[in-house]
Scaffold this motif. Structure first.
Motif, PDB file in Angstrom:
ATOM      1  N   GLU A 246       0.829  -1.208   0.000  1.00 14.74           N
ATOM      2  CA  GLU A 246       0.000   0.000   0.000  1.00 14.74           C
ATOM      3  C   GLU A 246       0.864   1.258   0.000  1.00 14.74           C
ATOM      4  N   ASN A 247       1.933   1.244   0.790  1.00 18.47           N
ATOM      5  CA  ASN A 247       2.829   2.404   0.819  1.00 18.47           C
ATOM      6  C   ASN A 247       3.497   2.614  -0.544  1.00 18.47           C
ATOM      7  N   LYS A 248       3.863   1.512  -1.176  1.00 25.05           N
ATOM      8  CA  LYS A 248       4.487   1.602  -2.494  1.00 25.05           C
ATOM      9  C   LYS A 248       3.515   2.167  -3.525  1.00 25.05           C
ATOM     10  N   LYS A 249       2.260   1.753  -3.428  1.00 27.11           N
ATOM     11  CA  LYS A 249       1.237   2.273  -4.338  1.00 27.11           C
ATOM     12  C   LYS A 249       1.070   3.781  -4.155  1.00 27.11           C
ATOM     13  N   SER A 250       1.076   4.239  -2.900  1.00 33.55           N
ATOM     14  CA  SER A 250       0.958   5.671  -2.629  1.00 33.55           C
ATOM     15  C   SER A 250       2.145   6.441  -3.206  1.00 33.55           C
ATOM     16  N   LEU A 251       3.339   5.884  -3.062  1.00 35.18           N
ATOM     17  CA  LEU A 251       4.525   6.547  -3.612  1.00 35.18           C
ATOM     18  C   LEU A 251       4.461   6.603  -5.137  1.00 35.18           C
ATOM     19  N   HIS A 252       3.941   5.556  -5.755  1.00 35.13           N
ATOM     20  CA  HIS A 252       3.791   5.554  -7.215  1.00 35.13           C
ATOM     21  C   HIS A 252       2.860   6.684  -7.663  1.00 35.13           C
ATOM     22  N   ASN A 253       1.794   6.904  -6.893  1.00 35.29           N
ATOM     23  CA  ASN A 253       0.874   7.990  -7.237  1.00 35.29           C
ATOM     24  C   ASN A 253       1.571   9.343  -7.180  1.00 35.29           C
ATOM     25  N   TRP A 254       2.407   9.558  -6.144  1.00 33.25           N
ATOM     26  CA  TRP A 254       3.132  10.820  -6.036  1.00 33.25           C
ATOM     27  C   TRP A 254       4.156  10.965  -7.163  1.00 33.25           C
ATOM     28  N   LEU A 255       4.822   9.861  -7.506  1.00 31.50           N
ATOM     29  CA  LEU A 255       5.789   9.914  -8.599  1.00 31.50           C
ATOM     30  C   LEU A 255       5.100  10.281  -9.911  1.00 31.50           C
ATOM     31  N   THR A 256       3.946   9.658 -10.160  1.00 31.94           N
ATOM     32  CA  THR A 256       3.193   9.977 -11.372  1.00 31.94           C
ATOM     33  C   THR A 256       2.771  11.434 -11.395  1.00 31.94           C
ATOM     34  N   TYR A 257       2.336  11.944 -10.232  1.00 24.65           N
ATOM     35  CA  TYR A 257       1.906  13.343 -10.142  1.00 24.65           C
ATOM     36  C   TYR A 257       3.046  14.289 -10.523  1.00 24.65           C
ATOM     37  N   TYR A 258       4.231  14.053  -9.956  1.00 23.44           N
ATOM     38  CA  TYR A 258       5.351  14.964 -10.231  1.00 23.44           C
ATOM     39  C   TYR A 258       5.888  14.783 -11.647  1.00 23.44           C
ATOM     40  N   GLN A 259       5.814  13.565 -12.189  1.00 22.51           N
ATOM     41  CA  GLN A 259       6.221  13.369 -13.578  1.00 22.51           C
ATOM     42  C   GLN A 259       5.297  14.123 -14.533  1.00 22.51           C
ATOM     43  N   ASN A 260       3.998  14.039 -14.273  1.00 18.16           N
ATOM     44  CA  ASN A 260       3.044  14.784 -15.108  1.00 18.16           C
ATOM     45  C   ASN A 260       3.253  16.290 -14.978  1.00 18.16           C
ATOM     46  N   LYS A 261       3.543  16.720 -13.764  1.00 19.63           N
ATOM     47  CA  LYS A 261       3.777  18.149 -13.530  1.00 19.63           C
ATOM     48  C   LYS A 261       5.011  18.622 -14.296  1.00 19.63           C
ATOM     49  N   TYR A 262       6.041  17.796 -14.313  1.00 25.02           N
ATOM     50  CA  TYR A 262       7.275  18.168 -15.014  1.00 25.02           C
ATOM     51  C   TYR A 262       7.065  18.166 -16.529  1.00 25.02           C
ATOM     52  N   GLU A 263       6.270  17.205 -17.021  1.00 24.29           N
ATOM     53  CA  GLU A 263       5.992  17.147 -18.460  1.00 24.29           C
ATOM     54  C   GLU A 263       5.220  18.376 -18.935  1.00 24.29           C
ATOM     55  N   ARG A 264       4.363  18.919 -18.068  1.00 21.83           N
ATOM     56  CA  ARG A 264       3.605  20.114 -18.440  1.00 21.83           C
ATOM     57  C   ARG A 264       4.478  21.365 -18.427  1.00 21.83           C
ATOM     58  N   ASN A 265       5.494  21.349 -17.557  1.00 24.48           N
ATOM     59  CA  ASN A 265       6.361  22.533 -17.446  1.00 24.48           C
ATOM     60  C   ASN A 265       7.815  22.075 -17.275  1.00 24.48           C
ATOM     61  N   PRO A 266       8.493  21.681 -18.356  1.00 20.43           N
ATOM     62  CA  PRO A 266       9.865  21.149 -18.261  1.00 20.43           C
ATOM     63  C   PRO A 266      10.889  22.164 -17.770  1.00 20.43           C
ATOM     64  N   SER A 267      10.546  23.427 -17.770  1.00 19.34           N
ATOM     65  CA  SER A 267      11.518  24.447 -17.366  1.00 19.34           C
ATOM     66  C   SER A 267      11.752  24.469 -15.859  1.00 19.34           C
ATOM     67  N   ALA A 268      10.856  23.870 -15.076  1.00 20.24           N
ATOM     68  CA  ALA A 268      10.996  23.890 -13.616  1.00 20.24           C
ATOM     69  C   ALA A 268      10.802  22.484 -13.069  1.00 20.24           C
ATOM     70  N   LYS A 269      11.897  21.891 -12.579  1.00 23.25           N
ATOM     71  CA  LYS A 269      11.796  20.542 -12.016  1.00 23.25           C
ATOM     72  C   LYS A 269      11.126  20.619 -10.644  1.00 23.25           C
ATOM     73  N   PRO A 270      10.154  19.773 -10.371  1.00 21.70           N
ATOM     74  CA  PRO A 270       9.454  19.816  -9.076  1.00 21.70           C
ATOM     75  C   PRO A 270      10.350  19.332  -7.950  1.00 21.70           C
ATOM     76  N   THR A 271      10.189  19.941  -6.799  1.00 20.63           N
ATOM     77  CA  THR A 271      10.951  19.560  -5.610  1.00 20.63           C
ATOM     78  C   THR A 271       9.999  19.244  -4.470  1.00 20.63           C
ATOM     79  N   VAL A 272      10.542  18.600  -3.435  1.00 19.24           N
ATOM     80  CA  VAL A 272       9.743  18.223  -2.271  1.00 19.24           C
ATOM     81  C   VAL A 272      10.648  18.182  -1.052  1.00 19.24           C
ATOM     82  N   LYS A 273      10.093  18.466   0.102  1.00 17.69           N
ATOM     83  CA  LYS A 273      10.840  18.344   1.352  1.00 17.69           C
ATOM     84  C   LYS A 273      10.732  16.911   1.864  1.00 17.69           C
TER      85      LYS A 273
END
Length: 757
Positions: A246-273
C-alpha cells in the motif's frame, strides 16, 4: 416549539436543496467528462467504453439540446429493470437491500391512510392543549395524542389502531421474510460456480511438534473426510507485506503526479521536502526522491515476501480447506470436527473477495478478550455521546437558545430566522454530529477480529443501530423533554411531572420531522450527486492519469455501505412505528423518504455501485429483527404514555402487544432463519449431481487451488507447498511421537487411504 409554518419553511429549504442536487446531477451526468463518475458500473462490466452523447462535439461538454430536454428520464429508467434482471446485474444483496425501502412503503402507506382517517380527527377535535397554561405547544401538537384529555374514552381509538398497525406490520414482515427466503434459496440454487461453495475456513488448528500446519491440515482431513477432501490453502500472516504494498502504491501515485507536472512545465523541475508530510526537511528533486523511495520499498517488499514463504512462523493456525463437492463442504462446515470443541473450528469460507485478510492473523485466544474490550468501549461511547446529543437538543427550540445565548433574542425572534432555527437547524446539527461515527464503529469491529467484510459490515451495523436507538432516538426524547420543560418541572408540584412528560414526548415529533427532511430528503439527493467521488475523480484525472487503465482505476463506484445505510434506515422504521399512533403528522415525511430513496438507490445500484462481496442476503434476519425491536419500543412507549393520561381502564389492553411481537419474532426465526445460516444438503446434492452430468471433465482442483491465496501474493511469485498429486492410493504418514489434541494414528503405523485430493 416548531409550528406548522416553521415545518413549512424547513420543508421548503430541504425540498429546494433536494431539487438543486437533482438538477445538478441531471445536468452533470450528461457531460462526457463525468461519464465515469455517474456510470462506473457499466465500465467495470466492460459494456460502456465511451460517453454516449450523440450530439456532443467535444469530449467535455454535451452540446445536444435534445438530451437536456430529457434530463429527468433517469427516474423512470431506474424503475424499469425487472427484479430478476437486477439480481443478475447487481447481485442478491443489492436487490434485497432495495426491497427494504419498498417494505417501508408497503407498511406505512396503509398505516398513514388509517391514521389520518381515524386518529387525526380524534386528536384534532379536542381542546385540551389550549386549556393548559404551563405547557408550550403548537398547532402540530394538536394533531397528536397530547391533545386528548386524560381519562378520555377516545384512547380506545389509539389502542385499536395500535393493534391494527401491529398486525399489518407483522403480515408484511412475514410475507417479505418468506419472499426473501425464497429468493435466497433460488439464488443459491441457480448461482454459478464459486470457490466458497466448496470451501470451509478452518480455525484454531492445534500445534503439532512433528508436522507443519500444512501437513497437519492435510493429514487431518485425509483421515476424517477421506472421500470428499480435495485440497487446502494455508494462511500466512502477510499484514506487514500488505502495508508495504500500500505504501508503495501511494509513492507511485506521487511519482506519477510529479512526472506529469514536469511534463507540463519542463523548465521547472518539481521539488519536495523530505520531512513529515513534506512540511520540513531538506528540499530535493521530487522525481528522484520518489523513484529512490520506491526502489527501497521494492527491495524491502521482496525480502518480506521471501521471508513469509520460507518462515514457518509466518503460517497461522488456519486454512481454507476445499472439497470435491458442495455436499462435502456443507457437512464439514456445519458439523463439529473434534471431541475438543475449541480446536478444528470450521465455518463456511467467505467468497475470496469477501475475506478480510488482516484479521485472519489474530490468534483465536485473543478474540474473546478483544470483543469484551470493544463491548465496554461501545458502552462508554454511547453513554458519553449523550452529552453532545443533549447540547443539540438544547438548540432544538427558540426557548433553549434564548436561555443559553440571551443576547441573540432580538435576532432569532425575527420570523424568518425563527422558522429556520426551529425547522432546519436541529436536524442538520444532529447529522453533523454523526458524520464520523460509522468510521469509528467500523474500526471497532475490525479490532474485534471478524474475518469477512460482510461480517464486519453486519457487526458495525449492529453497533450503529444500538447507538441510534439509544442516543438519537431515546436520547433526543429524554434530553429534549428534560431541557424543554425544565422551567415547568421547577415550578409545579411533583404530581404534575408525569403529566408534563407524557404530554411532551409526542411534541418531539417536530424535531424528528426536521431530521427526516435533512437526512432523508436533502441527504438522499446529495447521495446521487456523488460530490466527493466527483471531486476525487477529476483530481486524479488531472494529476495522475496517463492511460485509459489509469482512468479506470481513478473511478470510485462505491457500494451500498450496509454498515451505515441500514441502521439509518431502521431509524425511519422506528420513528414511523412509534409516532403512527401518537403523532401521525410525521408519517407523510417518512413515506416521501422511502419513495425517494427507493428510486435513488435503485438507480445507484444499476449504474454506480460495485459491491465488494455477495452474501446472498444473509443480512435479512438482522433487518427483520431490528424492525420488530422498533415495534416493541413503540408499543412500550405508547403503554407508558397512556399510563400518564389516566387511562387505567384502557391501558392494560396494550400489555399483550409486546408479548405478541416477541412471539412473532420467535416464530419467524424458527420458520425462516435457518435458510440464512445453513445450506440444505439436499440443495447441495442437486447442484453437485447437475454439475457432474453437465461438466464431467471439470478439473475442480485446478479451479480451487489458488482461489484463496492472499491477494498480496498474486502480484508476485508464490511458492505453493508441494502436495502429492498422484492418483494411486497414497500413504498419509503419522510422524508424531506423542498423541495430542486431534492427532490420529501412532508413531509405528501409517494409514492407507484412497486418493481424495
Amino acid at each position: 416549539m416548531a409550528s406548522l409554518e416553521d415545518i413549512g419553511v424547513a420543508a421548503g429549504i430541504n425540498g429546494l436543496s433536494a431539487l438543486v442536487f437533482l438538477l445538478a446531477y441531471s445536468i452533470l451526468r450528461l457531460q462526457p467528462i463525468n461519464d465515469r463518475v455517474y456510470f462506473p458500473k457499466w465500465y467495470l462490466k466492460g459494456i460502456r467504453a465511451s460517453p454516449v452523447s450523440s450530439g456532443s462535439v467535444t469530449k467535455i461538454v454535451n452540446l445536444d439540446p435534445r438530451m437536456y430536454l430529457r434530463f429527468w428520464n433517469w427516474m423512470p429508467a431506474a424503475l424499469q429493470m425487472p427484479e430478476p434482471e437486477l439480481i443478475d446485474h447487481a447481485g442478491l444483496d443489492s436487490a434485497v437491500y432495495i426491497r427494504i425501502y419498498l417494505l417501508g412503503l408497503k407498511i406505512f402507506i396503509p398505516i398513514t391512510a388509517l391514521a389520518f382517517v381515524v386518529l387525526v380527527p380524534v386528536n384534532w377535535t379536542n381542546e385540551y392543549l389550549a386549556k393548559l397554561k404551563d405547557v408550550t405547544s403548537s398547532d402540530i401538537d394538536k394533531l397528536s395524542i397530547s391533545n386528548v384529555p386524560p381519562g378520555s374514552s377516545r384512547f380506545w381509538a389509539h389502542i385499536v389502531m395500535a393493534y391494527v398497525f401491529s398486525f399489518w406490520t407483522w403480515y408484511k414482515l412475514y410475507m417479505e421474510y418468506k419472499i426473501v427466503t425464497k429468493m435466497r434459496l433460488q439464488f443459491l440454487a441457480s448461482e454459478s460456480r464459486r470457490p466458497d461453495q466448496y470451501t470451509v475456513l478452518v480455525k484454531n488448528v492445534p500445534a503439532d511438534p512433528d508436522e507443519s500446519v500444512s501437513e497437519h491440515v492435510d493429514h487431518f482431513f485425509c483421515v476424517n473426510h477421506s472421500d470428499h477432501y480435495l485440497t487446502h490453502q494455508i494462511v500466512y500472516n502477510a499484514n506487514r507485506l500488505a502495508t508495504l504494498v500500500e505504501n508503495k502504491k501511494s509513492l507511485h501515485n506521487w511519482l506519477t503526479y510529479y512526472q506529469n507536472k514536469y511534463e507540463r512545465n519542463p523548465s521547472a523541475k518539481p521539488t519536495v521536502k523530505t520531512g513529515f508530510w513534506g512540511l520540513w526537511g531538506q528540499r530535493v528533486d521530487a522525481i528522484d526522491y520518489y523513484a529512490t523511495e520506491i526502489e527501497k520499498l521494492t527491495e524491502e517488499e521482496e525480502a518480506e515476501r521471501d521471508k513469509i514463504t520460507r518462515d514457518p512462523k509466518a503460517v497461522i493456525p488456519s486454512a481454507f480447506v476445499s472439497f470435491k463437492s458442495r455436499w462435502g463442504a456443507a457437512v464439514c462446515a456445519q458439523t463439529q470436527q473434534s471431541s475438543n470443541p475449541t480446536i478444528w473450528l470450521t465455518e463456511w469460507a467467505p467468497e475470496p473477495r469477501d475475506v478480510y485478510w488482516r484479521n485472519l492473523a489474530i490468534p483465536y485466544v485473543e478474540l474473546s478478550l478483544r470483543r469484551l474490550l470493544i463491548a465496554v468501549a461501545l458502552f462508554f461511547l454511547v453513554f458519553f455521546f449523550m452529552i453532545p446529543i443533549a447540547i443539540v437538543q438544547s438548540f432544538a427550540n427558540i426557548e433553549g437558545i434564548e436561555k443559553v445565548l440571551p443576547f441573540l433574542k432580538p435576532v432569532i425572534e425575527a420570523k424568518t430566522i425563527k422558522s429556520f432555527i426551529q425547522g432546519f437547524l436541529p436536524g442538520i446539527a444532529l447529522k453533523i454530529f454523526l458524520i464520523l461515527l460509522p468510521t469509528l464503529l467500523m474500526i471497532m469491529s475490525k479490532i474485534e477480529g471478524y474475518t469477512s467484510l460482510s461480517a464486519l459490515e453486519r457487526k458495525s451495523a449492529s453497533k450503529y443501530h444500538k447507538f441510534i436507538l439509544v442516543n438519537v432516538f431515546l436520547g433526543s426524547i429524554v434530553t429534549g423533554t428534560a431541557l424543554q420543560q425544565l422551567h415547568d418541572f421547577l415550578h409545579q408540584s411533583p404530581a404534575q411531572i408525569p403529566k408534563t412528560v407524557g404530554v411532551s414526548i409526542p411534541m418531539k415529533a417536530t424535531f424528528f420531522i426536521s431530521y427526516v427532511m435533512v437526512d432523508g430528503w436533502s441527504g438522499i439527493a446529495a447521495e446521487i450527486l456523488r460530490l466527493v467521488p466527483f471531486v476525487i475523480f477529476h483530481l486524479k484525472n488531472s494529476f495522475l492519469v496517463k492511460t485509459e487503465k489509469d482512468r479506470e482505476q481513478a473511478m470510485d463506484p462505491g457500494s451500498l455501505a450496509f454498515s451505515i445505510t441500514e441502521p439509518r434506515l431502521q431509524l425511519y422504521f422506528l420513528l414511523g412505528l412509534v409516532y403512527a399512533p401518537v403523532s401521525p403528522i410525521l408519517l407523510p415525511f417518512i413515506i416521501v423518504f422511502f419513495a425517494f430513496a427507493y428510486v435513488v438507490f435503485r438507480h445507484q445500484v444499476i449504474n454506480v455501485y460495485d459491491q465488494k462481496y455477495e452474501s446472498g442476503a444473509s443480512f435479512w434476519p438482522d433487518v427483520h429483527r431490528r424492525i420488530l425491536i422498533g415495534q416493541v419500543i413503540s408499543q412500550l412507549l405508547l403503554l407508558g404514555l397512556l399510563s400518564t393520561k389516566e387511562a387505567a381502564q384502557t391501558t392494560p389492553f396494550l400489555i399483550a402487544l409486546p408479548l405478541l411481537t416477541i412471539w412473532f419474532h420467535l416464530f419467524c426465526k424458527g420458520r425462516f432463519e435457518s435458510a440464512f445460516l445453513r445450506l440444505p444438503l439436499q440443495n447441495a446434492v442437486i447442484k453437485d449431481t447437475l454439475e457432474r452430468a453437465t461438466e464431467p471433465e471439470l478439473n475442480l482442483k485446478v479451479y480451487l487451488e489458488d482461489a484463496y491465496i492472499h491477494p498480496i501474493f498474486k502480484c508476485g511469485e508464490y511458492r505453493r507447498p508441494i502436495i502429492d498429486e498422484e492418483s494411486d492410493p497414497v500413504i498419509v504418514a503419522t510422524k508424531r511421537n506423542s498423541r495430542k489434541g486431534s492427532k490420529t494414528g501412532s508413531s509405528e503405523s501409517s494409514l492407507k487411504l484412497s486418493s481424495t485430493r
